[in-house]
Design a protein around this motif. Sequence first.
Motif, PDB file in Angstrom:
ATOM      1  N   LYS A   7       0.883  -1.179  -0.215  1.00  0.00           N
ATOM      2  CA  LYS A   7       0.000  -0.115  -0.088  1.00  0.00           C
ATOM      3  C   LYS A   7       0.876   1.209  -0.125  1.00  0.00           C
ATOM      4  O   LYS A   7       1.885   1.351   0.745  1.00  0.00           O
ATOM      5  CB  LYS A   7      -0.936   0.160   1.179  1.00  0.00           C
ATOM      6  N   VAL A   8       0.448   2.340  -0.911  1.00  0.00           N
ATOM      7  CA  VAL A   8       1.114   3.565  -0.817  1.00  0.00           C
ATOM      8  C   VAL A   8       0.153   4.359  -0.700  1.00  0.00           C
ATOM      9  O   VAL A   8      -0.793   4.834  -1.359  1.00  0.00           O
ATOM     10  CB  VAL A   8       1.940   3.716  -2.348  1.00  0.00           C
ATOM     11  N   PHE A   9       0.488   5.165   0.347  1.00  0.00           N
ATOM     12  CA  PHE A   9      -0.572   6.569   1.000  1.00  0.00           C
ATOM     13  C   PHE A   9      -0.008   7.502   0.270  1.00  0.00           C
ATOM     14  O   PHE A   9       1.234   8.002   0.426  1.00  0.00           O
ATOM     15  CB  PHE A   9      -0.619   6.402   2.211  1.00  0.00           C
ATOM     16  N   SER A  10      -1.013   8.439  -0.439  1.00  0.00           N
ATOM     17  CA  SER A  10      -0.477   9.636  -0.893  1.00  0.00           C
ATOM     18  C   SER A  10      -1.526  10.754  -1.043  1.00  0.00           C
ATOM     19  O   SER A  10      -2.590  10.407  -0.722  1.00  0.00           O
ATOM     20  CB  SER A  10       0.026   9.595  -2.345  1.00  0.00           C
ATOM     21  N   SER A  11      -1.285  11.884  -1.148  1.00  0.00           N
ATOM     22  CA  SER A  11      -2.218  13.020  -1.261  1.00  0.00           C
ATOM     23  C   SER A  11      -1.899  14.170  -2.358  1.00  0.00           C
ATOM     24  O   SER A  11      -0.574  14.575  -2.054  1.00  0.00           O
ATOM     25  CB  SER A  11      -2.450  13.770   0.252  1.00  0.00           C
ATOM     26  N   ASP A  12      -2.675  14.561  -3.179  1.00  0.00           N
ATOM     27  CA  ASP A  12      -2.436  15.401  -4.346  1.00  0.00           C
ATOM     28  C   ASP A  12      -1.996  16.649  -3.451  1.00  0.00           C
ATOM     29  O   ASP A  12      -1.293  17.379  -4.172  1.00  0.00           O
ATOM     30  CB  ASP A  12      -3.534  15.715  -5.130  1.00  0.00           C
ATOM     31  N   ALA A  13      -2.593  17.171  -2.448  1.00  0.00           N
ATOM     32  CA  ALA A  13      -2.070  18.336  -1.714  1.00  0.00           C
ATOM     33  C   ALA A  13      -0.750  18.405  -1.385  1.00  0.00           C
ATOM     34  O   ALA A  13      -0.019  19.599  -1.311  1.00  0.00           O
ATOM     35  CB  ALA A  13      -2.990  18.725  -0.435  1.00  0.00           C
ATOM     36  N   PRO A  35       7.846  19.685  -6.360  1.00  0.00           N
ATOM     37  CA  PRO A  35       6.716  18.884  -6.316  1.00  0.00           C
ATOM     38  C   PRO A  35       7.099  17.755  -7.325  1.00  0.00           C
ATOM     39  O   PRO A  35       6.452  16.684  -7.208  1.00  0.00           O
ATOM     40  CB  PRO A  35       5.508  19.685  -6.784  1.00  0.00           C
ATOM     41  N   ASP A  36       8.027  17.851  -8.011  1.00  0.00           N
ATOM     42  CA  ASP A  36       8.178  16.884  -9.197  1.00  0.00           C
ATOM     43  C   ASP A  36       8.658  15.437  -8.621  1.00  0.00           C
ATOM     44  O   ASP A  36       8.731  14.499  -9.083  1.00  0.00           O
ATOM     45  CB  ASP A  36       9.121  17.484 -10.324  1.00  0.00           C
ATOM     46  N   ARG A  37       9.343  15.793  -7.313  1.00  0.00           N
ATOM     47  CA  ARG A  37       9.978  14.482  -6.632  1.00  0.00           C
ATOM     48  C   ARG A  37       8.873  13.596  -6.367  1.00  0.00           C
ATOM     49  O   ARG A  37       9.259  12.342  -6.776  1.00  0.00           O
ATOM     50  CB  ARG A  37      10.642  14.973  -5.395  1.00  0.00           C
ATOM     51  N   ILE A  38       7.840  13.784  -5.852  1.00  0.00           N
ATOM     52  CA  ILE A  38       6.730  13.131  -5.604  1.00  0.00           C
ATOM     53  C   ILE A  38       6.134  12.380  -6.782  1.00  0.00           C
ATOM     54  O   ILE A  38       5.570  11.371  -6.947  1.00  0.00           O
ATOM     55  CB  ILE A  38       6.056  13.027  -4.578  1.00  0.00           C
ATOM     56  N   LYS A  42       5.515   8.454  -7.802  1.00  0.00           N
ATOM     57  CA  LYS A  42       4.360   8.339  -8.362  1.00  0.00           C
ATOM     58  C   LYS A  42       4.378   7.289  -9.607  1.00  0.00           C
ATOM     59  O   LYS A  42       3.998   6.146  -9.679  1.00  0.00           O
ATOM     60  CB  LYS A  42       3.202   9.227  -8.362  1.00  0.00           C
ATOM     61  N   GLN A  43       4.911   8.255 -10.474  1.00  0.00           N
ATOM     62  CA  GLN A  43       5.053   7.783 -11.834  1.00  0.00           C
ATOM     63  C   GLN A  43       5.575   6.244 -11.965  1.00  0.00           C
ATOM     64  O   GLN A  43       5.140   5.149 -12.616  1.00  0.00           O
ATOM     65  CB  GLN A  43       5.736   8.728 -12.837  1.00  0.00           C
ATOM     66  N   TYR A  44       6.633   6.313 -11.465  1.00  0.00           N
ATOM     67  CA  TYR A  44       7.732   4.899 -11.194  1.00  0.00           C
ATOM     68  C   TYR A  44       6.600   3.765 -10.713  1.00  0.00           C
ATOM     69  O   TYR A  44       6.570   2.743 -11.084  1.00  0.00           O
ATOM     70  CB  TYR A  44       8.843   4.924 -10.628  1.00  0.00           C
ATOM     71  N   LEU A  45       6.323   4.213  -9.527  1.00  0.00           N
ATOM     72  CA  LEU A  45       5.290   2.866  -8.782  1.00  0.00           C
ATOM     73  C   LEU A  45       4.029   2.782  -9.328  1.00  0.00           C
ATOM     74  O   LEU A  45       3.745   1.526  -9.330  1.00  0.00           O
ATOM     75  CB  LEU A  45       4.991   3.494  -7.311  1.00  0.00           C
ATOM     76  N   TYR A  46       3.426   3.698 -10.084  1.00  0.00           N
ATOM     77  CA  TYR A  46       2.220   3.175 -11.071  1.00  0.00           C
ATOM     78  C   TYR A  46       2.438   2.266 -11.836  1.00  0.00           C
ATOM     79  O   TYR A  46       1.599   1.340 -12.278  1.00  0.00           O
ATOM     80  CB  TYR A  46       1.681   4.485 -11.562  1.00  0.00           C
ATOM     81  N   GLY A  47       3.567   2.125 -12.381  1.00  0.00           N
ATOM     82  CA  GLY A  47       4.126   1.351 -13.528  1.00  0.00           C
ATOM     83  C   GLY A  47       4.499  -0.156 -12.787  1.00  0.00           C
ATOM     84  O   GLY A  47       4.830  -0.971 -13.810  1.00  0.00           O
ATOM     85  N   GLN A  48       4.450  -0.353 -11.738  1.00  0.00           N
ATOM     86  CA  GLN A  48       4.630  -1.675 -11.210  1.00  0.00           C
ATOM     87  C   GLN A  48       3.567  -2.249 -10.447  1.00  0.00           C
ATOM     88  O   GLN A  48       2.689  -1.708  -9.925  1.00  0.00           O
ATOM     89  CB  GLN A  48       5.562  -1.417  -9.884  1.00  0.00           C
TER      90      GLN A  48
END
Length: 365
Positions: A7-13, A35-38, A42-48
């Motif tokens: 599980k990966v918890f995140s928030s757009d804020a 903000p590009d860091r997260i 996200k981009q990497y983890l989405y692809g997995q």
Amino acid sequence: RLAAAMKVFSSDACTKHNPPHEILSGRLVPYLESPDRIRKIKQYLYGQETFEFVPVNPDIDVISSALRVHTKEYLKYLETAYEKWTANGGDKTAVLPEALPHFKLCREVHGDVEKLPPIARAGLYCFDLSCPITDDTYDSVIASAGVALSAAEYVVSQSANESQLGVFALTRPPGHHAGSSLCGGYCFLSNVAIAARFIQSISPKIDSSPTRVAILDIDFHHGNGTQEIFYEDPSVLYVSLHADDDYPYFTGSRDERGNLEGEGFNINFPLPSGTGPSEYLSALSLALSEIESHRPVYLIVSLGVDTYCEDPIGTFKLSTTTYGLIGEAIAKVNIPTLFVMEGGYYLESIGQNVGTLLKGFEGHS
Ligand code: OKS
Ligand code: ZN
């Protein structure tokens, strides 16, 4: 191990806070903690397939949880600083102090701090100039703590089911430099400390003593804030691996071991500039044995990947492969583990480095 998704918890804020610049080695440069860091992570983890994104639990009271760690005065300051600053003619970009109450300038700050003009007041709560407060900062800072809290809640509920999965809190801004009433080093609230206190408040107690928690800080920098918060507390062990000659420069030595009841429960592993994979992994194994001796019920990892060889501000030489081995080593402690994002600034590899560590932990690497 079963190949269940982490599980990966995140928030757009968390992406709202976006100060334009900072001073690094005397140069005015674009704000490194962007903000590009997260977004990249996200981009990497989405692809997995091995990660599952989860939103925060909106029912968690972030403010009450933050008040277990930070002073009421400091939280109110963070909430109102920008508004008061702009109302007083400060630049609309951000709140930034001009003078800090250095110990050689004054032994204490006299009088009612609420009456100080905003520009003076800002200096009371910063130890450097890396924490500009913009119109968006407070929302991101609260969202970031909310991400850590939601992930912490999940770790505790999951541990009741005897499963050993780790959980990742994709926090931003980071937190390990933030003290009980102090910001600095891109950090405003101590996400990890807030999560640790929350875990202690919700986890079933064995006797009357607080649940033992260990914090392993593997960011390149020393977590002076986490250290300060738990310095006199034997229930929360703080163990840090970091560069011995780098930011924040005045903390992180081996002889900082904790105070009073907390003596022996703060363990620093300062490492030389240029530290590579094998030296790092040896130090990590010593750090992990210290953690095992504490017999913690939960482990929180301050996860920074600014130890990467290409990091623009770190000087260590870790490779992406090293992160997989770090994850595997942490997994061997075999207790419910909450990973909380800290630093890491090489955008091209930040996602892969974080993902490889988490996959190493889960045994997918
Ligand atoms: C100067 C910033 C100096 C570096 C801050 C280090 C942030 C970090 N404006 N801490 O873990 O990654
Ligand atoms: Zn760092």
